[in-house]
Design an enzyme around this catalytic site. Sequence first.
Site, PDB file in Angstrom:
ATOM      1  N   LYS A 134       0.846  -1.201   0.000  1.00 38.48           N
ATOM      2  CA  LYS A 134       0.000   0.000   0.000  1.00 38.48           C
ATOM      3  C   LYS A 134       0.878   1.245   0.000  1.00 38.48           C
ATOM      4  O   LYS A 134       1.664   1.463   0.927  1.00 38.48           O
ATOM      5  CB  LYS A 134      -0.908  -0.004   1.231  1.00 38.48           C
ATOM      6  CG  LYS A 134      -1.707   1.282   1.440  1.00 38.48           C
ATOM      7  CD  LYS A 134      -2.444   1.236   2.772  1.00 38.48           C
ATOM      8  CE  LYS A 134      -3.021   2.593   3.143  1.00 38.48           C
ATOM      9  NZ  LYS A 134      -3.625   2.603   4.495  1.00 38.48           N
ATOM     10  N   ASP A 141      -2.330  10.477   3.845  1.00 37.47           N
ATOM     11  CA  ASP A 141      -3.745  10.164   3.993  1.00 37.47           C
ATOM     12  C   ASP A 141      -4.421  11.213   4.859  1.00 37.47           C
ATOM     13  O   ASP A 141      -4.289  11.205   6.087  1.00 37.47           O
ATOM     14  CB  ASP A 141      -3.932   8.775   4.611  1.00 37.47           C
ATOM     15  CG  ASP A 141      -5.392   8.386   4.716  1.00 37.47           C
ATOM     16  OD1 ASP A 141      -6.225   9.028   4.041  1.00 37.47           O
ATOM     17  OD2 ASP A 141      -5.697   7.442   5.467  1.00 37.47           O
ATOM     18  N   LYS A 158      -9.688  13.098   8.611  1.00 31.40           N
ATOM     19  CA  LYS A 158      -9.167  12.728   9.920  1.00 31.40           C
ATOM     20  C   LYS A 158      -9.036  13.969  10.803  1.00 31.40           C
ATOM     21  O   LYS A 158      -8.816  15.069  10.302  1.00 31.40           O
ATOM     22  CB  LYS A 158      -7.770  12.105   9.771  1.00 31.40           C
ATOM     23  CG  LYS A 158      -7.702  10.776   9.049  1.00 31.40           C
ATOM     24  CD  LYS A 158      -6.245  10.327   8.932  1.00 31.40           C
ATOM     25  CE  LYS A 158      -6.106   9.028   8.168  1.00 31.40           C
ATOM     26  NZ  LYS A 158      -6.596   7.874   8.951  1.00 31.40           N
ATOM     27  N   ASP A 215       1.729   6.265   5.868  1.00 28.77           N
ATOM     28  CA  ASP A 215       0.710   5.413   5.281  1.00 28.77           C
ATOM     29  C   ASP A 215       1.192   4.725   4.002  1.00 28.77           C
ATOM     30  O   ASP A 215       0.455   3.940   3.418  1.00 28.77           O
ATOM     31  CB  ASP A 215      -0.571   6.204   5.006  1.00 28.77           C
ATOM     32  CG  ASP A 215      -1.822   5.366   5.189  1.00 28.77           C
ATOM     33  OD1 ASP A 215      -1.743   4.335   5.880  1.00 28.77           O
ATOM     34  OD2 ASP A 215      -2.870   5.727   4.635  1.00 28.77           O
ATOM     35  N   ASP A 234     -11.986   7.281   4.227  1.00 32.87           N
ATOM     36  CA  ASP A 234     -10.757   7.012   4.972  1.00 32.87           C
ATOM     37  C   ASP A 234     -10.405   5.526   4.971  1.00 32.87           C
ATOM     38  O   ASP A 234      -9.391   5.133   5.534  1.00 32.87           O
ATOM     39  CB  ASP A 234     -10.898   7.517   6.412  1.00 32.87           C
ATOM     40  CG  ASP A 234      -9.559   7.646   7.120  1.00 32.87           C
ATOM     41  OD1 ASP A 234      -8.524   7.725   6.424  1.00 32.87           O
ATOM     42  OD2 ASP A 234      -9.543   7.669   8.366  1.00 32.87           O
ATOM     43  N   GLU A 291      -9.399   3.935   2.339  1.00 30.45           N
ATOM     44  CA  GLU A 291      -8.939   4.015   0.943  1.00 30.45           C
ATOM     45  C   GLU A 291      -7.851   3.003   0.616  1.00 30.45           C
ATOM     46  O   GLU A 291      -7.683   2.616  -0.538  1.00 30.45           O
ATOM     47  CB  GLU A 291      -8.437   5.429   0.639  1.00 30.45           C
ATOM     48  CG  GLU A 291      -6.996   5.736   1.025  1.00 30.45           C
ATOM     49  CD  GLU A 291      -6.692   5.611   2.520  1.00 30.45           C
ATOM     50  OE1 GLU A 291      -5.556   5.229   2.853  1.00 30.45           O
ATOM     51  OE2 GLU A 291      -7.588   5.890   3.336  1.00 30.45           O
ATOM     52  N   ARG A 332      -7.565  -0.157   1.229  1.00 28.46           N
ATOM     53  CA  ARG A 332      -8.091  -1.423   0.689  1.00 28.46           C
ATOM     54  C   ARG A 332      -8.563  -1.267  -0.754  1.00 28.46           C
ATOM     55  O   ARG A 332      -8.584  -2.231  -1.520  1.00 28.46           O
ATOM     56  CB  ARG A 332      -9.207  -1.939   1.588  1.00 28.46           C
ATOM     57  CG  ARG A 332     -10.433  -1.053   1.631  1.00 28.46           C
ATOM     58  CD  ARG A 332     -11.315  -1.342   2.843  1.00 28.46           C
ATOM     59  NE  ARG A 332     -10.666  -0.923   4.069  1.00 28.46           N
ATOM     60  CZ  ARG A 332     -11.210  -1.061   5.297  1.00 28.46           C
ATOM     61  NH1 ARG A 332     -12.392  -1.645   5.408  1.00 28.46           N
ATOM     62  NH2 ARG A 332     -10.577  -0.651   6.358  1.00 28.46           N
TER      63      ARG A 332
END
Length: 463
Positions: A228, A233, A240, A251, A310, A312, A314
Amino acid sequence: MTDFSALLQADRGQPARAVHRVTKAGFGDWLKDQPGSVRALLAAARFEGEAGTHAILPGKGAEDWAVVAGTEEVLGPWSLAGLAGKLPEGSYRLAEGAPGDGALGWLLAQHRFDRYRREPKPNPPRILLTDEAARIDETVRIARAVALVRDLVDTPSADLGPVELYRIVEQIGAAESATVRSTQGEDLAEGYPMIHAVGRAAAHHRQPRLIELEWGNPKHPRIAIVGKGICFDSGGLDIKPSSGMLLMKKDMGGAAHALALAQLVMSARLPVRLHLLIPAAENAISADAFRPGDVLASRKGLHVEIGNTDAEGRLVLGDALTRACEEEALALILDFATLTGAARVALGPDLPALFANDDALADDLAKAGSAAGDPLWRLPLWQPYADMLKSELADVNNSGTGGFAGSITAALFLEKFVAPGIAWAHLDTFAWNPAGKPGRPKGGEALGLRAAWAMLKTRYGPA
């Protein structure tokens, strides 16, 4: 990058200071054989052989001194890390036994990420001599891989977006004669619509892409490593809070792990056909950001309702996993991701959550992690929880309902994009040390990397 090869050298009788290794249980017996001056000095220093402590032993001359160090009975990866961080510059050898696994911590304790320091603190080298010559190259390779993860995760997002990540993959791939390509723009929107949707709100110079690297003999077993690569993010429109956004430069920690593992595979010439995939994007906010309630197409053909922007990671992994499964004779897939806070609530910062659709693969990873001192903890792909991902509009929702089992529902979502019959393991890792320890400073960290490498070596290395 730290020159680890200079810090771990074959012992050919070079001058070096002796390091006497003792355990707390055996310290009393060792002490009986020491001269009175040493016993008096250690009593004054209150040295009792506790693991992680050391003392200087005087010799006949001013420069004729040695070291006594308290360690565990069996040296683990971090047993010598504190010592390497405290001793003066010079060469050292263990007076009894060999450093074994402890050599890794010796090396990593001397690594510094000082890119943003105007005047970096001097870090004089402490050289460890070893008669385990066959282990030197492997230990140095692993140290380089761990340092790569740390440095990438520690780099602020402003200096490590999708383009910069692609250039790093290019550089590493070129050193190993690998093929590297990037899919972006219209081709990404058409072929990988979820990766494109997640990253389309970012500035033009930070547009999303799928980075792929291929290496090795096509006749060898094909493995895919997926990471990933969310370079920052914000949470998207489901933004967030500031406290949750503070560490979101990390991230892309999954991509860092995947790239470091790929580097290990290539540098060790493991007999596999390697396919590295990094979906790289920034989950930003603009008028073009994807929205809660949107329905996204995917490369697999499934339609995904967005329950939360949030969730995202996956989404980008789903398209990348689909791409990996399109290759014939795929032996296994490993993916790494800083995917869920739920995994950290369940297991804390040190233990990556391991999910797998293949018991043999899960067992091999868990055993390799235990042996390498890089533990994993398996959680179940509990199929009844798939109901939490149901959508009234689409094939699946990207966010589980009810607030329970967040790491499991995320893994179940990913499983939908893995072709039947392909062994797959997913590591939900934190990629961060919240508190510094010897050899493991606060900041980016490789968690699960050494376990995965040990498993691959066992499966595909020399018999």
